[in-house]
Design an enzyme around this catalytic site. Sequence first.
Site, PDB file in Angstrom:
ATOM      1  N   TYR A   1      27.225  30.603  59.390  1.00  0.00           N
ATOM      2  CA  TYR A   1      27.348  31.031  60.786  1.00  0.00           C
ATOM      3  C   TYR A   1      26.125  31.855  61.170  1.00  0.00           C
ATOM      4  O   TYR A   1      25.771  32.810  60.488  1.00  0.00           O
ATOM      5  CB  TYR A   1      28.622  31.861  60.966  1.00  0.00           C
ATOM      6  CG  TYR A   1      28.831  32.372  62.370  1.00  0.00           C
ATOM      7  CD1 TYR A   1      29.187  31.508  63.393  1.00  0.00           C
ATOM      8  CD2 TYR A   1      28.682  33.721  62.671  1.00  0.00           C
ATOM      9  CE1 TYR A   1      29.389  31.962  64.695  1.00  0.00           C
ATOM     10  CE2 TYR A   1      28.886  34.198  63.961  1.00  0.00           C
ATOM     11  CZ  TYR A   1      29.235  33.315  64.963  1.00  0.00           C
ATOM     12  OH  TYR A   1      29.435  33.780  66.244  1.00  0.00           O
TER      13      TYR A   1
ATOM     14  N   ASP B   1      18.889  34.408  57.223  1.00  0.00           N
ATOM     15  CA  ASP B   1      19.811  35.160  58.080  1.00  0.00           C
ATOM     16  C   ASP B   1      20.493  36.197  57.196  1.00  0.00           C
ATOM     17  O   ASP B   1      21.435  35.902  56.469  1.00  0.00           O
ATOM     18  CB  ASP B   1      20.837  34.210  58.701  1.00  0.00           C
ATOM     19  CG  ASP B   1      21.815  34.916  59.626  1.00  0.00           C
ATOM     20  OD1 ASP B   1      21.888  36.162  59.582  1.00  0.00           O
ATOM     21  OD2 ASP B   1      22.529  34.227  60.385  1.00  0.00           O
TER      22      ASP B   1
ATOM     23  N   LYS C   1      23.892  44.362  62.880  1.00  0.00           N
ATOM     24  CA  LYS C   1      24.252  45.738  63.214  1.00  0.00           C
ATOM     25  C   LYS C   1      24.191  46.728  62.068  1.00  0.00           C
ATOM     26  O   LYS C   1      24.338  47.928  62.291  1.00  0.00           O
ATOM     27  CB  LYS C   1      25.634  45.759  63.856  1.00  0.00           C
ATOM     28  CG  LYS C   1      26.689  44.985  63.092  1.00  0.00           C
ATOM     29  CD  LYS C   1      27.888  44.652  63.973  1.00  0.00           C
ATOM     30  CE  LYS C   1      28.841  43.684  63.280  1.00  0.00           C
ATOM     31  NZ  LYS C   1      28.279  42.324  63.118  1.00  0.00           N
TER      32      LYS C   1
END
Length: 423
Positions: free
Chosen positions: A141, A236, A264
């Site tokens: 994802y 990622d 984050k």
Amino acid sequence: MKSEELFEKAVQFIPGGVNSPVRAFGSVGEIPRFIKKAKGAYVYDVDHNKYLDYVGSWGPMILGHNRPEILESVIKASESGLSFGAATAREVEMAEFICENIPSIEMVRMVNSGTEAVMSAIRVARGYTGKDKIIKFEGCYHGHCDAMLVKAGSGVMTSGVPDSAGVPVGCAQDTLTGVYNDLASVQRLMEENEGSVAALILEPVGANMGLVPPKEGFLQGVRALCDKHNVILIFDEVISGFRLGFTGAQGFYQVVPDLTTYGKIIGAGMPVGAYGGKKEIMEMVAPLGNVYQAGTLSGNPIAMAAGLTQLKLLHKRPQIYKRLEELGEKLFGGIQKILQECEVPCTVNFIGSLGCLFFTEEIVVDYTTAKNSDTKLFSEFFKYMLGHKIYLAPSQFEAMFISYAHSEKDVDKTLDCIHKYFK
């Protein structure tokens, strides 16, 4: 107002009653718990329940919730203003800190989320190479930008939606999909599309189809194929970054990507992301180059203050990672022993402070084997754990996150609960 009452109101005004599908409890036959506060390894809902938390805001709370030093830095920064839409010294300090401590990153650009970081990195890779096609992997994802919603993981797997409505065919036609942990599938895609692949993006540790570590040699093989075919390699590291050691998965596995995306965790849980890498590629980004990307809130002073405080703590205290690995071995290794003792046909995957219990007896190495998990059995397990005040992600296909705030006593409590369930 209680969680049930809040949910009844929420569904009237918010699609599905939640602002992100991964917060929905529908797949486990429950309603979301509305969280009021968090501290250390615990979250507290509006019904005054205290839960031992293994979600950690989906990973960034690596030091635990509401760490005093981080809270203090946020309060102090907010006294000067919440947002300026202008350059600040703190974002320069953040960029310098990342570039000095992550060997693969020579220049970095702040954004507001992992999705935005991925979207921007892909655009830069296309601009730099002059090519259009992107290779991703089933079950990985990379946020909800159009081009990446092809056989994605995370909430898309949970809801059973293989792709997303509203994504034009044209947006996804240049997205090629490989099989995670299968180098032959990568080689085939590159050979069939020779000269047209701009970048390959992957989670170096799959963490959105449950937890699926790379097989030995897989990441190194991907790096070699990207070099051979002149393809930009994008890691990622929204989940693995600053978690599997300070330099993330690329440091852990000693594989250097061309570009890296973060989420984050670099804001200690606040809305922030970043992408960075080789200087020659990043110089394509406006205003220096002709690849446009912008954001009024990028480098927000409050998020930078929180993130810098967390990253500096992690960098200064390497013993934090040693402790996280010890807790990971204790928890996930303990679950493996329970499964063997109780002769339960389940599988545990883990690495460091990340792990997942799959309700399948197969070894889980990719999207297909992860999807073979029995989600109904997971649902029963989830409800039992929630009833015993242990807060897990409401999906078979999400990882468990351990924080530095977790104690051995917390882990013992969790293992005792799991043992009683299976016994």
